[in-house]
Design a protein around this motif. Structure first.
Motif, PDB file in Angstrom:
ATOM      1  N   GLU A  67       0.835  -1.203   0.000  1.00 41.36           N
ATOM      2  CA  GLU A  67       0.000   0.000   0.000  1.00 41.36           C
ATOM      3  C   GLU A  67       0.870   1.253   0.000  1.00 41.36           C
ATOM      4  O   GLU A  67       2.009   1.241   0.467  1.00 41.36           O
ATOM      5  CB  GLU A  67      -0.912   0.024   1.230  1.00 41.36           C
ATOM      6  CG  GLU A  67      -1.912  -1.115   1.295  1.00 41.36           C
ATOM      7  CD  GLU A  67      -3.072  -0.922   0.339  1.00 41.36           C
ATOM      8  OE1 GLU A  67      -3.272   0.218  -0.145  1.00 41.36           O
ATOM      9  OE2 GLU A  67      -3.798  -1.905   0.085  1.00 41.36           O
ATOM     10  N   ASP A  68       0.308   2.316  -0.508  1.00 47.10           N
ATOM     11  CA  ASP A  68       1.014   3.603  -0.533  1.00 47.10           C
ATOM     12  C   ASP A  68       0.732   4.337   0.776  1.00 47.10           C
ATOM     13  O   ASP A  68      -0.106   5.248   0.838  1.00 47.10           O
ATOM     14  CB  ASP A  68       0.544   4.423  -1.736  1.00 47.10           C
ATOM     15  CG  ASP A  68       1.338   5.716  -1.888  1.00 47.10           C
ATOM     16  OD1 ASP A  68       2.446   5.804  -1.318  1.00 47.10           O
ATOM     17  OD2 ASP A  68       0.831   6.643  -2.552  1.00 47.10           O
ATOM     18  N   LEU A  69       1.434   3.925   1.831  1.00 48.61           N
ATOM     19  CA  LEU A  69       1.178   4.453   3.174  1.00 48.61           C
ATOM     20  C   LEU A  69       1.974   5.720   3.444  1.00 48.61           C
ATOM     21  O   LEU A  69       3.055   5.934   2.887  1.00 48.61           O
ATOM     22  CB  LEU A  69       1.550   3.410   4.228  1.00 48.61           C
ATOM     23  CG  LEU A  69       0.759   2.101   4.244  1.00 48.61           C
ATOM     24  CD1 LEU A  69       1.356   1.149   5.268  1.00 48.61           C
ATOM     25  CD2 LEU A  69      -0.709   2.363   4.551  1.00 48.61           C
ATOM     26  N   ASP A  70       1.435   6.537   4.344  1.00 51.25           N
ATOM     27  CA  ASP A  70       2.156   7.721   4.822  1.00 51.25           C
ATOM     28  C   ASP A  70       2.790   7.476   6.180  1.00 51.25           C
ATOM     29  O   ASP A  70       3.766   8.125   6.544  1.00 51.25           O
ATOM     30  CB  ASP A  70       1.191   8.912   4.928  1.00 51.25           C
ATOM     31  CG  ASP A  70       0.651   9.333   3.578  1.00 51.25           C
ATOM     32  OD1 ASP A  70       1.437   9.880   2.793  1.00 51.25           O
ATOM     33  OD2 ASP A  70      -0.536   9.098   3.313  1.00 51.25           O
ATOM     34  N   LEU A  71       2.226   6.527   6.954  1.00 50.25           N
ATOM     35  CA  LEU A  71       2.692   6.290   8.317  1.00 50.25           C
ATOM     36  C   LEU A  71       2.177   4.941   8.797  1.00 50.25           C
ATOM     37  O   LEU A  71       1.119   4.490   8.368  1.00 50.25           O
ATOM     38  CB  LEU A  71       2.177   7.405   9.244  1.00 50.25           C
ATOM     39  CG  LEU A  71       2.633   7.396  10.704  1.00 50.25           C
ATOM     40  CD1 LEU A  71       4.124   7.726  10.814  1.00 50.25           C
ATOM     41  CD2 LEU A  71       1.822   8.404  11.517  1.00 50.25           C
ATOM     42  N   GLU A  84      10.029   3.224   2.637  1.00 50.31           N
ATOM     43  CA  GLU A  84      10.409   4.488   3.272  1.00 50.31           C
ATOM     44  C   GLU A  84       9.329   4.994   4.217  1.00 50.31           C
ATOM     45  O   GLU A  84       9.377   6.138   4.667  1.00 50.31           O
ATOM     46  CB  GLU A  84      10.679   5.541   2.187  1.00 50.31           C
ATOM     47  CG  GLU A  84      11.828   5.201   1.246  1.00 50.31           C
ATOM     48  CD  GLU A  84      13.153   5.099   1.969  1.00 50.31           C
ATOM     49  OE1 GLU A  84      13.383   5.882   2.897  1.00 50.31           O
ATOM     50  OE2 GLU A  84      13.954   4.214   1.616  1.00 50.31           O
ATOM     51  N   VAL A  85       8.351   4.161   4.528  1.00 49.74           N
ATOM     52  CA  VAL A  85       7.239   4.577   5.381  1.00 49.74           C
ATOM     53  C   VAL A  85       7.719   4.795   6.821  1.00 49.74           C
ATOM     54  O   VAL A  85       8.330   3.894   7.407  1.00 49.74           O
ATOM     55  CB  VAL A  85       6.122   3.506   5.373  1.00 49.74           C
ATOM     56  CG1 VAL A  85       4.973   3.930   6.284  1.00 49.74           C
ATOM     57  CG2 VAL A  85       5.624   3.278   3.955  1.00 49.74           C
ATOM     58  N   VAL A 117       1.947  14.213  17.114  1.00 52.90           N
ATOM     59  CA  VAL A 117       2.878  13.115  16.873  1.00 52.90           C
ATOM     60  C   VAL A 117       2.950  12.790  15.380  1.00 52.90           C
ATOM     61  O   VAL A 117       4.031  12.659  14.796  1.00 52.90           O
ATOM     62  CB  VAL A 117       2.445  11.867  17.672  1.00 52.90           C
ATOM     63  CG1 VAL A 117       3.149  10.620  17.157  1.00 52.90           C
ATOM     64  CG2 VAL A 117       2.738  12.057  19.155  1.00 52.90           C
ATOM     65  N   ILE A 118       1.793  12.665  14.768  1.00 50.09           N
ATOM     66  CA  ILE A 118       1.736  12.330  13.345  1.00 50.09           C
ATOM     67  C   ILE A 118       2.370  13.430  12.502  1.00 50.09           C
ATOM     68  O   ILE A 118       3.161  13.165  11.593  1.00 50.09           O
ATOM     69  CB  ILE A 118       0.279  12.082  12.913  1.00 50.09           C
ATOM     70  CG1 ILE A 118      -0.236  10.794  13.557  1.00 50.09           C
ATOM     71  CG2 ILE A 118       0.163  12.009  11.395  1.00 50.09           C
ATOM     72  CD1 ILE A 118      -1.686  10.514  13.314  1.00 50.09           C
ATOM     73  N   LYS A 119       2.057  14.659  12.820  1.00 54.22           N
ATOM     74  CA  LYS A 119       2.615  15.783  12.070  1.00 54.22           C
ATOM     75  C   LYS A 119       4.131  15.810  12.165  1.00 54.22           C
ATOM     76  O   LYS A 119       4.835  16.034  11.171  1.00 54.22           O
ATOM     77  CB  LYS A 119       2.032  17.099  12.593  1.00 54.22           C
ATOM     78  CG  LYS A 119       2.512  18.329  11.829  1.00 54.22           C
ATOM     79  CD  LYS A 119       1.864  19.590  12.386  1.00 54.22           C
ATOM     80  CE  LYS A 119       2.369  20.826  11.634  1.00 54.22           C
ATOM     81  NZ  LYS A 119       1.743  22.075  12.179  1.00 54.22           N
ATOM     82  N   LEU A 133       5.594  12.941   9.975  1.00 53.14           N
ATOM     83  CA  LEU A 133       5.430  13.198   8.549  1.00 53.14           C
ATOM     84  C   LEU A 133       6.375  14.287   8.063  1.00 53.14           C
ATOM     85  O   LEU A 133       6.728  14.338   6.884  1.00 53.14           O
ATOM     86  CB  LEU A 133       3.983  13.589   8.247  1.00 53.14           C
ATOM     87  CG  LEU A 133       2.949  12.479   8.417  1.00 53.14           C
ATOM     88  CD1 LEU A 133       1.553  13.010   8.156  1.00 53.14           C
ATOM     89  CD2 LEU A 133       3.247  11.309   7.482  1.00 53.14           C
ATOM     90  N   ASN A 134       6.810  15.148   8.988  1.00 55.89           N
ATOM     91  CA  ASN A 134       7.765  16.205   8.639  1.00 55.89           C
ATOM     92  C   ASN A 134       9.212  15.758   8.821  1.00 55.89           C
ATOM     93  O   ASN A 134      10.134  16.572   8.754  1.00 55.89           O
ATOM     94  CB  ASN A 134       7.499  17.460   9.477  1.00 55.89           C
ATOM     95  CG  ASN A 134       6.232  18.179   9.062  1.00 55.89           C
ATOM     96  OD1 ASN A 134       5.816  18.099   7.916  1.00 55.89           O
ATOM     97  ND2 ASN A 134       5.610  18.886   9.996  1.00 55.89           N
TER      98      ASN A 134
END
Length: 215
Positions: free
Chosen positions: A45-49, A71-72, A111-113, A116-117
């Motif tokens: 899957e094309d995950l962000d996190l 690279e997730v 935390v997520i922000k 992702l940064n």
């Protein structure tokens, strides 16, 4: 955003997912009940996190880190407070380690922000555990000279004696002499053993580099 939540306990998954949906309603959430399924989703899957528990059947969270070739960013979200596990997770490439009970639902968005940064996040208990684990490994550096430690640091990077000599403006013979002198001090007989022991026991983490955000 697309986020994976992996935990073998359905009630824990439900709790984490409920928090995510409440404070980050724009997130698409995928679930996994074991490490093998989590790894499959990571790769497919094309995950962000990804948020992973440490202890899961079929493949642990640490096992997922070991086999992950994406690279997730991965954050460990778990009850495990053991310093060795925290250290292993961070060495394995985790972008953060959160001990449940340390964080509030309101802090999840931050935390997520942060991750992702490109930042790293740790809850207070995890930070203390990592510091304790790292401190246990500092003593081996006291067994060798500063120059020997410097050369051993280069050895675990895969550099040859010739490359190390060029980097430190020394002769190859001098580098070899420093290495030979260090072997007995750290209890090994050759270069390969030295690399393994030095990598495992001289590992350290600069906690100042960890972006804790609101935690």
């Amino acid at each position: 955003m697309k986020v994976l939540v992996a935990d073998d306990a359905p009630i824990m998954r439900f709790g984490i997912i409920s928090i995510l949906r409440q404070y980050c309603p724009q997130i698409e959430i995928l679930e996994a009940g074991d490490g093998a399924q989590a790894l499959e989703i990571l790769r497919g899957e094309d995950l962000d996190l990804a948020l992973l528990d440490v202890r899961m059947p079929k493949l642990s969270g640490l096992g997922v880190l070991e086999h992950n070739d994406t690279e997730v960013p991965i954050i460990m979200v778990t009850h495990s407070e053991e310093p060795a596990i925290i250290q292993a997770a961070m060495r394995g490439g985790a972008s953060g380690y959160l001990v449940l009970g340390d964080i509030t639902p309101e802090e999840i968005g931050g935390v997520i922000k942060t991750c992702l940064n490109g930042g790293m996040v740790m809850s207070k208990t995890a930070g203390r555990g990592l510091k304790a684990a790292a401190s246990e490994h500092f003593d081996i550096r006291d067994e060798v000279s500063q120059r020997e430690a410097e050369i051993l640091d280069f050895v675990i990077q895969g550099m040859s004696n010739k490359e190390i000599a060029k980097e430190l403006f020394l002769s190859e013979r001098t580098v070899k002499n420093y290495l030979n002198a260090s072997y007995k001090k750290i209890g090994v007989n050759n270069r390969n053993q030295a690399a393994i022991v030095w990598r495992d026991r001289a590992f350290s983490v600069d906690l100042a580099c960890l972006e804790v955000g609101a935690l």
